[in-house]
Design a protein around this motif. Structure first.
Motif, PDB file in Angstrom:
ATOM      1  N   PHE A   1       0.801  -1.227   0.000  1.00 27.97           N
ATOM      2  CA  PHE A   1       0.000   0.000   0.000  1.00 27.97           C
ATOM      3  C   PHE A   1       0.832   1.274   0.000  1.00 27.97           C
ATOM      4  N   LEU A   2       2.140   1.180   0.206  1.00 21.80           N
ATOM      5  CA  LEU A   2       3.003   2.358   0.163  1.00 21.80           C
ATOM      6  C   LEU A   2       3.921   2.256  -1.047  1.00 21.80           C
ATOM      7  N   GLN A   3       4.097   3.370  -1.744  1.00 25.54           N
ATOM      8  CA  GLN A   3       4.891   3.367  -2.974  1.00 25.54           C
ATOM      9  C   GLN A   3       6.019   4.383  -2.950  1.00 25.54           C
ATOM     10  N   SER A   4       5.817   5.515  -2.306  1.00 27.09           N
ATOM     11  CA  SER A   4       6.831   6.567  -2.274  1.00 27.09           C
ATOM     12  C   SER A   4       7.831   6.288  -1.156  1.00 27.09           C
ATOM     13  N   SER A   5       9.095   6.539  -1.455  1.00 25.44           N
ATOM     14  CA  SER A   5      10.139   6.278  -0.460  1.00 25.44           C
ATOM     15  C   SER A   5      10.005   7.177   0.765  1.00 25.44           C
ATOM     16  N   GLU A   6       9.441   8.390   0.583  1.00 28.89           N
ATOM     17  CA  GLU A   6       9.286   9.277   1.741  1.00 28.89           C
ATOM     18  C   GLU A   6       8.202   8.798   2.692  1.00 28.89           C
ATOM     19  N   ASN A   7       7.353   7.861   2.241  1.00 30.61           N
ATOM     20  CA  ASN A   7       6.315   7.296   3.096  1.00 30.61           C
ATOM     21  C   ASN A   7       6.693   5.929   3.653  1.00 30.61           C
ATOM     22  N   TYR A   8       7.883   5.456   3.362  1.00 28.35           N
ATOM     23  CA  TYR A   8       8.299   4.136   3.808  1.00 28.35           C
ATOM     24  C   TYR A   8       8.283   4.052   5.332  1.00 28.35           C
ATOM     25  N   THR A   9       7.803   2.917   5.822  1.00 34.23           N
ATOM     26  CA  THR A   9       7.930   2.616   7.237  1.00 34.23           C
ATOM     27  C   THR A   9       9.308   1.997   7.494  1.00 34.23           C
ATOM     28  N   LEU A  10       9.589   1.728   8.750  1.00 33.34           N
ATOM     29  CA  LEU A  10      10.909   1.217   9.102  1.00 33.34           C
ATOM     30  C   LEU A  10      11.175  -0.151   8.477  1.00 33.34           C
ATOM     31  N   ALA A  11      10.153  -0.983   8.398  1.00 33.32           N
ATOM     32  CA  ALA A  11      10.331  -2.313   7.805  1.00 33.32           C
ATOM     33  C   ALA A  11      10.724  -2.209   6.335  1.00 33.32           C
ATOM     34  N   LEU A  12      10.116  -1.293   5.591  1.00 34.61           N
ATOM     35  CA  LEU A  12      10.462  -1.117   4.178  1.00 34.61           C
ATOM     36  C   LEU A  12      11.846  -0.512   4.024  1.00 34.61           C
ATOM     37  N   ALA A  13      12.213   0.399   4.912  1.00 34.99           N
ATOM     38  CA  ALA A  13      13.556   0.988   4.852  1.00 34.99           C
ATOM     39  C   ALA A  13      14.623  -0.072   5.100  1.00 34.99           C
ATOM     40  N   ILE A  14      14.369  -0.955   6.040  1.00 33.40           N
ATOM     41  CA  ILE A  14      15.326  -2.030   6.320  1.00 33.40           C
ATOM     42  C   ILE A  14      15.437  -2.976   5.130  1.00 33.40           C
ATOM     43  N   ASP A  15      14.318  -3.249   4.484  1.00 31.50           N
ATOM     44  CA  ASP A  15      14.353  -4.096   3.288  1.00 31.50           C
ATOM     45  C   ASP A  15      15.183  -3.438   2.191  1.00 31.50           C
ATOM     46  N   PHE A  16      15.061  -2.129   2.024  1.00 31.53           N
ATOM     47  CA  PHE A  16      15.869  -1.413   1.038  1.00 31.53           C
ATOM     48  C   PHE A  16      17.352  -1.484   1.385  1.00 31.53           C
ATOM     49  N   ILE A  17      17.680  -1.296   2.666  1.00 31.38           N
ATOM     50  CA  ILE A  17      19.085  -1.383   3.101  1.00 31.38           C
ATOM     51  C   ILE A  17      19.618  -2.799   2.899  1.00 31.38           C
TER      52      ILE A  17
END
Length: 280
Positions: A218-234
């Motif tokens: 449900f989230l697409q923009s990086s500025e709206n990422y939650t911590l779980a999505l940020a960790i997945d990106f890292i």
């Protein structure tokens, strides 16, 4: 002496698997904490050892270069809004199902309980299009609403158990004194079920803080990422940049609030679940 020795043997047989399981769970967490203070070279050279020098550069890099501060703030907002919204909807609903008898009330309660058995994954695609129609896709508010709805059946189930332990005589006395049903709910029932409210709120908050799949959908923009999505990106970046220390540091940011929160309210959660199990 034989009886005492037998009791000790039984207790040891029970405790030994629990101790081994605790070590199996705690050791990876301890290894993650150590890795967050190591450089990439030290992680490859001595992955299981204690760092020669505790270095906080990984935390600084995760916080600044990977915008982990924004993701933590988004997770905090989503968790707080979802927990509060779920509570606001669940408290009056649980009270109505427990205390107000009307035609179809038992069927409605059964419907709420049966919703706990339905896997949330079945609703992801319809929810995606529903949020898109309401312009709530890629929105922190929209994700908070989805989180609140996902935990609503469980919250209602727990709170009805707590409200069932409250003597009806208290509500009848308040009604005789002229108190409205809303006053009875918020001034009498809610304070008496505060233990259950705190329990489900903490459990829901931990669930929302750690949630990944719905945030990914449900989230697409990086500025709206939650911590779980940020960790997945890292984590994806670490495969190509060898930023394993930064990944460990971001995991520490994610897991530390949960550990602290659960450690503070552990007894209250256990007490709340025990009290809620005794109904009538």
């Amino acid at each position: 002496m034989k009886r005492t020795f037998g009791e000790r043997l039984v207790r040891s047989g029970i405790r030994l698997p629990l101790i081994l399981w605790s070590l199996a769970v705690l050791y990876p967490i301890f290894w993650m904490f150590l890795g967050s203070f190591k450089s990439n070279a030290e992680i490859y050279a001595n992955p299981w050892g204690i760092p020669e020098q505790f270095n906080f550069s990984n935390f600084v890099t995760a916080w600044t270069e990977y915008n982990l501060d924004t993701s933590i703030f988004n997770s905090f907002v989503v968790t707080a809004l979802g927990a509060v919204l779920c509570l606001v909807l669940a408290v009056p609903t649980a009270y109505a199902l427990e205390r107000i008898r009307f035609k179809g009330s038992q069927m409605l309660f059964t419907l709420y309980i049966s919703a706990m058995m339905i896997p949330m994954v079945l609703g992801w695609i319809p929810l995606f299009f529903l949020l898109a129609q309401f312009n709530m896709l890629d929105s922190i508010i929209g994700l908070s609403v989805v989180y609140a709805m996902s935990q609503l059946p469980f919250t209602i189930f727990v709170l009805t158990s707590f409200m069932g332990t409250i003597p009806k005589s208290l509500e009848e006395s308040a009604s005789v004194d002229g108190m409205s049903p809303y006053g009875i709910l918020w001034k009498i029932v809610t304070p008496l079920t505060m233990s259950g409210i705190i329990t489900v709120t903490i459990m829901n908050a931990i669930q929302f803080w750690n949630e990944y799949f719905m945030a990914l959908i449900f989230l697409q923009s990086s500025e709206n990422y939650t911590l779980a999505l940020a960790i997945d990106f890292i984590s994806n970046e670490a495969q190509y940049t060898n930023a394993w220390g930064v990944l460990f540091a971001s995991l520490v940011f994610a897991i530390l609030p949960v550990i602290i929160l659960y450690s503070i309210f552990q007894r209250r959660i256990t007490k709340g679940m025990t009290e809620g199990a005794i109904k009538g």
